[in-house]
Design a protein around this motif. Sequence first.
Motif, short mmCIF file in Angstrom:
data_model
loop_
_atom_site.label_atom_id
_atom_site.label_comp_id
_atom_site.label_asym_id
_atom_site.label_seq_id
_atom_site.Cartn_x
_atom_site.Cartn_y
_atom_site.Cartn_z
N LEU A 237 0.84 -1.20 0.00
CA LEU A 237 0.00 0.00 0.00
C LEU A 237 0.87 1.25 0.00
O LEU A 237 0.57 2.23 -0.69
CB LEU A 237 -0.92 0.00 1.23
CG LEU A 237 -1.97 -1.10 1.29
CD1 LEU A 237 -2.76 -0.99 2.60
CD2 LEU A 237 -2.93 -1.01 0.12
N GLU A 238 1.94 1.23 0.80
CA GLU A 238 2.85 2.38 0.82
C GLU A 238 3.51 2.57 -0.54
O GLU A 238 3.61 3.70 -1.04
CB GLU A 238 3.92 2.18 1.89
CG GLU A 238 3.41 2.39 3.31
CD GLU A 238 4.57 2.62 4.29
OE1 GLU A 238 5.74 2.40 3.89
OE2 GLU A 238 4.29 3.02 5.43
N GLN A 239 3.96 1.48 -1.15
CA GLN A 239 4.62 1.58 -2.45
C GLN A 239 3.68 2.11 -3.52
O GLN A 239 4.10 2.84 -4.42
CB GLN A 239 5.16 0.21 -2.87
CG GLN A 239 6.31 -0.29 -2.00
CD GLN A 239 6.60 -1.76 -2.20
OE1 GLN A 239 5.99 -2.43 -3.05
NE2 GLN A 239 7.54 -2.30 -1.42
N ALA A 240 2.37 1.76 -3.40
CA ALA A 240 1.39 2.25 -4.36
C ALA A 240 0.96 3.68 -4.06
O ALA A 240 0.24 4.29 -4.86
CB ALA A 240 0.17 1.34 -4.37
N GLY A 241 1.36 4.21 -2.91
CA GLY A 241 1.04 5.59 -2.57
C GLY A 241 -0.36 5.81 -2.07
O GLY A 241 -0.88 6.94 -2.12
N ILE A 242 -1.01 4.74 -1.52
CA ILE A 242 -2.39 4.91 -1.07
C ILE A 242 -2.55 4.66 0.43
O ILE A 242 -3.67 4.62 0.93
CB ILE A 242 -3.36 3.98 -1.83
CG1 ILE A 242 -3.07 2.51 -1.52
CG2 ILE A 242 -3.32 4.24 -3.31
CD1 ILE A 242 -4.15 1.57 -2.01
N GLY A 243 -1.43 4.51 1.15
CA GLY A 243 -1.57 4.24 2.57
C GLY A 243 -0.25 4.32 3.30
O GLY A 243 0.78 4.70 2.76
N ARG A 244 -0.33 3.94 4.57
CA ARG A 244 0.82 3.96 5.48
C ARG A 244 0.76 2.70 6.32
O ARG A 244 -0.31 2.26 6.74
CB ARG A 244 0.73 5.20 6.37
CG ARG A 244 1.87 5.33 7.37
CD ARG A 244 3.11 5.91 6.75
NE ARG A 244 4.12 6.22 7.75
CZ ARG A 244 4.97 5.34 8.26
NH1 ARG A 244 4.91 4.07 7.90
NH2 ARG A 244 5.87 5.71 9.14
N CYS A 245 1.95 2.09 6.57
CA CYS A 245 2.03 0.89 7.40
C CYS A 245 2.98 1.18 8.55
O CYS A 245 4.12 1.61 8.33
CB CYS A 245 2.54 -0.29 6.57
SG CYS A 245 2.70 -1.83 7.49
N LEU A 246 2.53 0.97 9.78
CA LEU A 246 3.38 1.23 10.94
C LEU A 246 4.48 0.18 11.03
O LEU A 246 4.27 -1.00 10.76
CB LEU A 246 2.55 1.21 12.22
CG LEU A 246 1.46 2.28 12.35
CD1 LEU A 246 0.94 2.31 13.78
CD2 LEU A 246 1.97 3.66 11.97
N SER A 247 5.66 0.63 11.42
CA SER A 247 6.81 -0.25 11.56
C SER A 247 6.78 -0.98 12.90
O SER A 247 5.97 -0.66 13.78
CB SER A 247 8.10 0.56 11.44
OG SER A 247 8.21 1.44 12.55
N ASP A 248 7.68 -1.95 13.07
CA ASP A 248 7.78 -2.67 14.34
C ASP A 248 8.08 -1.71 15.49
O ASP A 248 7.53 -1.84 16.59
CB ASP A 248 8.88 -3.73 14.26
CG ASP A 248 8.47 -4.92 13.39
OD1 ASP A 248 7.26 -5.09 13.15
OD2 ASP A 248 9.36 -5.66 12.95
N ASP A 249 8.96 -0.76 15.24
CA ASP A 249 9.30 0.21 16.29
C ASP A 249 8.10 1.05 16.68
O ASP A 249 7.89 1.35 17.86
CB ASP A 249 10.44 1.13 15.82
CG ASP A 249 11.77 0.39 15.71
OD1 ASP A 249 11.89 -0.69 16.33
OD2 ASP A 249 12.66 0.89 15.00
N GLU A 250 7.31 1.42 15.70
CA GLU A 250 6.13 2.24 15.98
C GLU A 250 5.04 1.45 16.70
O GLU A 250 4.21 2.03 17.41
CB GLU A 250 5.57 2.82 14.68
CG GLU A 250 6.48 3.86 14.05
CD GLU A 250 6.03 4.25 12.66
OE1 GLU A 250 6.04 5.45 12.36
OE2 GLU A 250 5.68 3.36 11.87
N LEU A 251 5.05 0.11 16.52
CA LEU A 251 4.04 -0.73 17.15
C LEU A 251 4.46 -1.21 18.54
O LEU A 251 3.63 -1.71 19.30
CB LEU A 251 3.75 -1.96 16.28
CG LEU A 251 3.07 -1.69 14.93
CD1 LEU A 251 3.11 -2.94 14.07
CD2 LEU A 251 1.64 -1.24 15.13
N ALA A 252 5.74 -1.09 18.85
CA ALA A 252 6.25 -1.64 20.11
C ALA A 252 5.74 -0.84 21.30
O ALA A 252 5.59 0.39 21.24
CB ALA A 252 7.77 -1.64 20.10
N GLY A 253 5.47 -1.56 22.40
CA GLY A 253 5.04 -0.89 23.64
C GLY A 253 3.72 -0.15 23.45
O GLY A 253 2.79 -0.64 22.83
N ASP A 254 3.66 1.07 23.97
CA ASP A 254 2.48 1.91 23.86
C ASP A 254 2.82 3.02 22.87
O ASP A 254 3.54 3.96 23.21
CB ASP A 254 2.13 2.51 25.22
CG ASP A 254 0.65 2.85 25.33
OD1 ASP A 254 -0.09 2.53 24.38
OD2 ASP A 254 0.25 3.45 26.34
#
Length: 302
Positions: A237-254
């Motif tokens: 989705l990110e490569q197609a320019g229609i979205g964003r995907c959170l990374s492992d670091d962004e998902l870690a913890g709170d």
Amino acid sequence: MRVLFSAGLGMPAVLRLVLLARALQAAGNEVRFCCPARARYRVARAGLVPVLADPHQFSRAWRPDLVVHDPLCPDSTAMAAMSGVPTVGYLPYAQPPLSPRPTVWIDPCPPPLRARPEPGAWHVRCDAYELPGKPVPRPAGLPLLPRVCIAGVPTGTRPEDRRRARLFQRVAEGAESLGLQLLVLTGDDHPWSLLLPGCVVVVHGGDEGVVYAAARFGVSQLVLPAGERERRAGARLEQAGIGRCLSDDELAGDPSMLRLRFHIAELVNGGRVLPTAARLGMAIARMPPPADLVPDIEALMR
């Protein structure tokens, strides 16, 4: 001619196959549909005949002329392979399918979201049959505020489910703090044509059914991936320019509320994402519907 459909566990896969099954039945073919017990009601309400017996035994007794199956379901793939007749498989979005290969692949994935096109695959619009099983929270008209849809909120009791539910809750809090209208959905069976018009962002875990639904209606997407398969979906989705995907670091913890607010605001306020998503929705609308494949499928049985 006899056509046997075999779907896996996911409701989105069942509902996608239902559309093709209805089209083949309307063309005069005899259709039977194997699916999990929880999906049989949907299949029957769609005017199809669900298989209640063991699928392998039914296939041997009924002797279909063609099998259409979910290639990510081991039982469906094994039954198709043992049938001895031509087989049709729906090409998965972000996960390698099981072997053996079917006679023909049907690819419902919009070309911009397919990393490596499958040679010879039949392309089709990523539609899914819709039948609300219960009243749904249908928003009235176009919203005065930008609307964010949050889909696939985990409802299980495992620690991982609770952790991910908290993550979705944090995203909801971030959207509300920006003054946005919220639509929160649980489960995996929704009438998207009623819910997505008027939405500007869909937040989800990377499920194929939601990816296709949001793309079909030209809505940008924020993916909170549950695993590697969903991470691959979000990356596309990110490569197609229609979205964003959170990374492992962004998902870690709170996750940081400031960062979540930034991602949501970035998608809502557009930039290149909103017009790119809208153009993709228009391109998908021009793709052939499942019914257009009926003559080619019938030719496989002759």
